[in-house]
Design an enzyme around this catalytic site. Structure first.
Site, PDB file in Angstrom:
ATOM      1  N   SER A   1       5.925  -1.816  -2.170  1.00 38.66           N
ATOM      2  CA  SER A   1       5.879  -2.777  -3.293  1.00 38.66           C
ATOM      3  C   SER A   1       4.814  -2.403  -4.325  1.00 38.66           C
ATOM      4  O   SER A   1       3.811  -3.097  -4.471  1.00 38.66           O
ATOM      5  CB  SER A   1       5.705  -4.217  -2.786  1.00 38.66           C
ATOM      6  OG  SER A   1       4.770  -4.339  -1.741  1.00 38.66           O
TER       7      SER A   1
ATOM      8  N   GLY B   1       0.848  -1.199   0.000  1.00 40.77           N
ATOM      9  CA  GLY B   1       0.000   0.000   0.000  1.00 40.77           C
ATOM     10  C   GLY B   1       0.878   1.241   0.000  1.00 40.77           C
ATOM     11  O   GLY B   1       2.102   1.161   0.133  1.00 40.77           O
ATOM     12  N   LEU B   2       0.222   2.376  -0.133  1.00 43.22           N
ATOM     13  CA  LEU B   2       0.934   3.653  -0.206  1.00 43.22           C
ATOM     14  C   LEU B   2       1.677   3.960   1.093  1.00 43.22           C
ATOM     15  O   LEU B   2       1.372   3.387   2.145  1.00 43.22           O
ATOM     16  CB  LEU B   2      -0.076   4.784  -0.464  1.00 43.22           C
ATOM     17  CG  LEU B   2      -0.860   4.725  -1.784  1.00 43.22           C
ATOM     18  CD1 LEU B   2      -1.962   5.774  -1.773  1.00 43.22           C
ATOM     19  CD2 LEU B   2       0.073   4.939  -2.970  1.00 43.22           C
ATOM     20  N   SER B   3       2.609   4.872   1.008  1.00 45.00           N
ATOM     21  CA  SER B   3       3.273   5.354   2.214  1.00 45.00           C
ATOM     22  C   SER B   3       2.208   5.972   3.134  1.00 45.00           C
ATOM     23  O   SER B   3       1.358   6.743   2.677  1.00 45.00           O
ATOM     24  CB  SER B   3       4.313   6.416   1.834  1.00 45.00           C
ATOM     25  OG  SER B   3       4.870   6.979   2.988  1.00 45.00           O
ATOM     26  N   GLY B   4       2.220   5.589   4.373  1.00 46.53           N
ATOM     27  CA  GLY B   4       1.234   6.125   5.320  1.00 46.53           C
ATOM     28  C   GLY B   4      -0.086   5.374   5.314  1.00 46.53           C
ATOM     29  O   GLY B   4      -1.014   5.731   6.045  1.00 46.53           O
ATOM     30  N   ALA B   5      -0.176   4.326   4.497  1.00 43.73           N
ATOM     31  CA  ALA B   5      -1.436   3.569   4.422  1.00 43.73           C
ATOM     32  C   ALA B   5      -1.716   2.856   5.744  1.00 43.73           C
ATOM     33  O   ALA B   5      -2.873   2.654   6.123  1.00 43.73           O
ATOM     34  CB  ALA B   5      -1.377   2.564   3.278  1.00 43.73           C
TER      35      ALA B   5
ATOM     36  N   LYS C   1       0.704   0.102   6.785  1.00 42.65           N
ATOM     37  CA  LYS C   1       1.365  -1.217   6.713  1.00 42.65           C
ATOM     38  C   LYS C   1       2.121  -1.532   8.000  1.00 42.65           C
ATOM     39  O   LYS C   1       1.956  -2.593   8.601  1.00 42.65           O
ATOM     40  CB  LYS C   1       2.333  -1.277   5.505  1.00 42.65           C
ATOM     41  CG  LYS C   1       1.671  -0.998   4.172  1.00 42.65           C
ATOM     42  CD  LYS C   1       2.656  -1.013   3.019  1.00 42.65           C
ATOM     43  CE  LYS C   1       3.715   0.085   3.069  1.00 42.65           C
ATOM     44  NZ  LYS C   1       3.182   1.459   2.978  1.00 42.65           N
ATOM     45  N   THR C   2       2.983  -0.622   8.413  1.00 40.81           N
ATOM     46  CA  THR C   2       3.796  -0.843   9.611  1.00 40.81           C
ATOM     47  C   THR C   2       2.924  -0.935  10.858  1.00 40.81           C
ATOM     48  O   THR C   2       3.109  -1.823  11.700  1.00 40.81           O
ATOM     49  CB  THR C   2       4.815   0.313   9.784  1.00 40.81           C
ATOM     50  OG1 THR C   2       5.630   0.361   8.613  1.00 40.81           O
ATOM     51  CG2 THR C   2       5.686   0.111  11.009  1.00 40.81           C
TER      52      THR C   2
END
Ligand code: ADP
Length: 183
Positions: free
Chosen positions: A88, A14-18, A20-21
């Site tokens: 990714s 997913g996008l940065s800030g979505a 994921k982490t």
């Protein structure tokens, strides 16, 4: 006594800030509470070590995924629940990861589907602002593509779900697939 699960890589894209982490951390927390072995591989962390020579061109992004797939494959082969969070953005790189890891275990693709506007509003690391100002090149969603997964195993809508809910959706999926069965 730790429980061994069947080897699986959970691949958050997913996008940065979505988120994921954040979701991977919560999944890790909940699974460790149940006694499972987990290992996270996070884009921001590996890019400081294993792939610190790489940038964000398509070629470098592919190399980043190749190297991390290599590590995730080893972990999965050793029955660790491996939680990968990488933007990714390219379908071909995600397919590569799936093919490689499926040789030794399960691969679960989790599309962290958060609208660009929400990610930009969150701007957790201040990167969107910099990308809009042209200070960062090849920024996914702004000046670089993100190819949405067409058939993700799991889809999360973090704009509507709480972190705990998103994590539960992932864990429930693993359970339903029999990937958390104890040996
Ligand atoms: P990524 O790893 O995709 O770049 P991060 O996890 O670093 O994204 O940041 C996501 C941000 O969104 C965090 O500040 C997090 O607290 C917030 N957030 C709000 N709701 C959710 C949710 N349901 N799931 C994940 N993150 C959420």
């Amino acid at each position: 006594m730790n429980k061994r699960a069947k080897g699986v890589t959970v691949w958050f894209t997913g996008l940065s800030g979505a988120g994921k982490t954040t979701v991977a951390l919560e999944v890790e927390r909940q699974l460790e509470e149940e006694g499972y072995y987990t290992q996270r591989l996070d884009g921001d962390i590996v890019r400081e070590k294993l792939t610190k020579d790489l940038g964000f061109t398509k070629e470098d992004r592919n190399k980043n995924i190749e190297r991390n797939t290599f590590v995730a494959k080893i972990l999965t082969d050793n029955d660790v629940i491996t939680l990968c969070s990488f933007i990714s953005p390219y379908e071909s790189a995600r397919s590569y990861a799936r093919e490689e890891i499926s040789e030794v275990g399960e691969f679960v693709e989790v599309f962290v589907n958060t609208p660009l506007e929400v990610c930009e509003e969150r701007d957790v690391k201040g990167l969107y602002k910099q990308a809009r100002e042209g200070k960062i090149e090849n920024f996914t969603g702004i000046s670089d593509p993100y190819e949405e997964p067409k058939n993700p195993d799991v889809e999360l809508k973090t704009a509507q779900e709480s972190v705990e809910e998103s994590a539960k959706i992932v864990i429930n999926h693993l359970r339903e697939k029999g990937l958390l069965d104890k040996e």
